[in-house]
Design an enzyme around this catalytic site. Structure first.
Site, mmCIF file in Angstrom:
data_model
loop_
_atom_site.group_PDB
_atom_site.id
_atom_site.type_symbol
_atom_site.label_atom_id
_atom_site.label_comp_id
_atom_site.label_asym_id
_atom_site.label_seq_id
_atom_site.Cartn_x
_atom_site.Cartn_y
_atom_site.Cartn_z
ATOM 1 C CB SER A 1 -0.895 -0.159 1.031
ATOM 2 O OG SER A 1 -0.038 -0.141 2.449
ATOM 3 C CG HIS B 1 -3.789 -1.107 -1.900
ATOM 4 N ND1 HIS B 1 -4.616 0.137 -1.954
ATOM 5 C CD2 HIS B 1 -3.520 -0.994 -0.523
ATOM 6 C CE1 HIS B 1 -4.724 0.912 -1.118
ATOM 7 N NE2 HIS B 1 -3.906 0.164 -0.058
ATOM 8 C CE LYS C 1 -7.265 0.119 1.267
ATOM 9 N NZ LYS C 1 -6.469 -0.627 2.043
#
Ligand SMILES: *Cc1c(COP(=O)(O)O)cnc(C)c1O
Length: 397
Positions: free
Chosen positions: A182, A210, A241
């Site tokens: 990240s 991610h 996300k």
């Protein structure tokens, strides 16, 4: 009487002096490529809203419909009376998407990691963990009380050496890595790690927070990206996300998921998502499958932005994904750069020690599918102008 918490005030004062004291910026619009924070319109390079789904009309509509029909809360933890049909539907949907037998949804990605690692291991076991793994993995490792062995970032040889040394040791071994890191935006060497885990009989776990919605076919993550289906025992993902909502999940065998239903503490002791969250997530998975052009646009924007940053002379580290760090060195300088950028209309967070090693402070940028080329051009222009003014870029650049 002396305030027993006065040491906190002293620490805050020290952070103010160092220039690392942070205030919370208030978002006064929806999370969008250009958004208003603290009264200022800025190009938003700070969100994880990779595909622009946080305010997608289909997600909003699904959430509203579920709320009208089912209310705003689930009323209990999953194991008592808080498992709604829509929670089960979402878990089946995620398992199908990830091509695994089953999936369990947690309140957050953080809860998914911490709850799972702590549940599947005991103090007799061993964890072999990349040094840059996410804080929620680190906390899960600590909660499990298993022995923790850290290997240098992405260093397969070092991980191999640890596993070899542990071959004769009792206890289970868990090899664990972020799929996409990240802070640096680089990708784990998953095929090599999977082989290593197989060679030593270790459990393989990947945190694809991610990578979900970003890498692999339709955003299926690093396991799909590297063609490793069926070889990673525990896959974690987040719904917070690219999916644009809130939550985390674990995918794997039916027995792993059943075990977590019985033993993962955030699942057992914290209330389940409101139905609106599950409904919005279901709509998001529809979009991942029906609108692959969003992911294509994300990668096109990523390539465009990285190239422009590099042409401007920036050091963008080892990034391979839409997360692009701009390396600046000292933490105070990264925060100063971030503040100056904000004044000029670009929001990118400064990140320093202890989130990243000392001397490796950076401003982190994240592009999304919904940024326009004009916005990205403007962002690069501001970044370069401010960096030259601060001496981060040479005058000639
Ligand atoms: C963001 C993140 C998490 C936590 O996910 P949330 O859903 O925000 O709790 C876990 N792991 C990694 C690698 C992350 O980047």
């Amino acid at each position: 009487m002396a305030n027993p918490l006065s040491y906190l005030s002293e620490q805050l004062e020290a952070w103010r002096r160092e220039g690392t004291y942070q205030t919370l910026k208030q978002l006064e619009t929806a999370c969008a490529p250009v958004a208003r924070f603290d009264g200022r319109e800025v190009i938003n390079l700070a969100s994880n809203n990779y595909l622009g789904l946080t305010n997608h009309p289909k997600l909003v509509e699904a959430a509203l419909k579920a709320t009208r029909e089912l209310g705003v809360g689930s009323g209990a933890v999953r194991t008592i009376a808080g498992t709604m049909a829509i929670h089960m539907e979402l878990e089946r949907r995620i398992a199908r998407f990830k091509k695994t037998e089953a999936a369990v949804v947690f309140q957050s990605g953080f809860a998914a990691n911490a709850g799972t690692v702590a549940a599947v291991l005991t103090p007799e076991d061993h964890i072999i963990s990349d040094e840059l793994n996410h804080a929620s993995i680190i906390d899960g490792c600590r909660l499990s009380k298993a022995k923790i062995h850290i290997f240098p970032h992405r260093n397969v040889k070092a991980a191999a050496q640890i596993l070899e040394e542990l071959d004769s040791a009792p206890g289970r071994k868990l090899l664990i890595t972020d799929g996409v890191f990240s802070m640096d935006g680089d990708i784990a060497p998953l095929p090599e790690l999977v082989e290593l885990a197989e060679r030593h009989g270790a459990i393989m776990m990947v945190d694809d927070a991610h990578a979900s919605g970003v890498l692999g076919a339709n955003g299926r993550g690093t396991v799909d990206h590297f063609g490793m289906h069926g070889r990673v025992h525990i896959q974690v993902g987040t719904l917070s996300k690219a999916i644009g909502v809130l939550g985390g999940y674990v995918c794997g065998s039916r027995d792993l998921i059943e075990f977590l239903y019985h033993r993962a503490r955030p699942f057992l002791f914290s209330t389940s998502h409101p139905p609106a969250v599950a409904a919005a997530c279901l709509a998001a998975f529809d979009i991942l499958e029906q609108e692959p052009e969003r992911i294509e646009q994300l990668w096109a924007n990523t390539a465009y932005f990285k190239k422009a940053l590099q042409a401007a002379g920036f050091d963008t580290g080892a990034s391979q994904t839409p997360i692009t760090p701009i390396m600046v060195g000292e933490a105070s300088r990264a925060h100063e750069f971030s503040r100056a950028l904000f004044e000029e209309g670009v929001f990118a967070v400064g990140i320093g020690y202890p989130t990243v090693p000392k001397g490796k402070a950076r401003v982190r940028t994240i592009v999304t599918a919904t940024h326009t080329r004009e916005q990205l051009d403007r962002a690069v222009e501001v970044l370069a102008r401010v960096a030259r003014r601060m001496g981060i870029l040479g005058k000639a650049a």
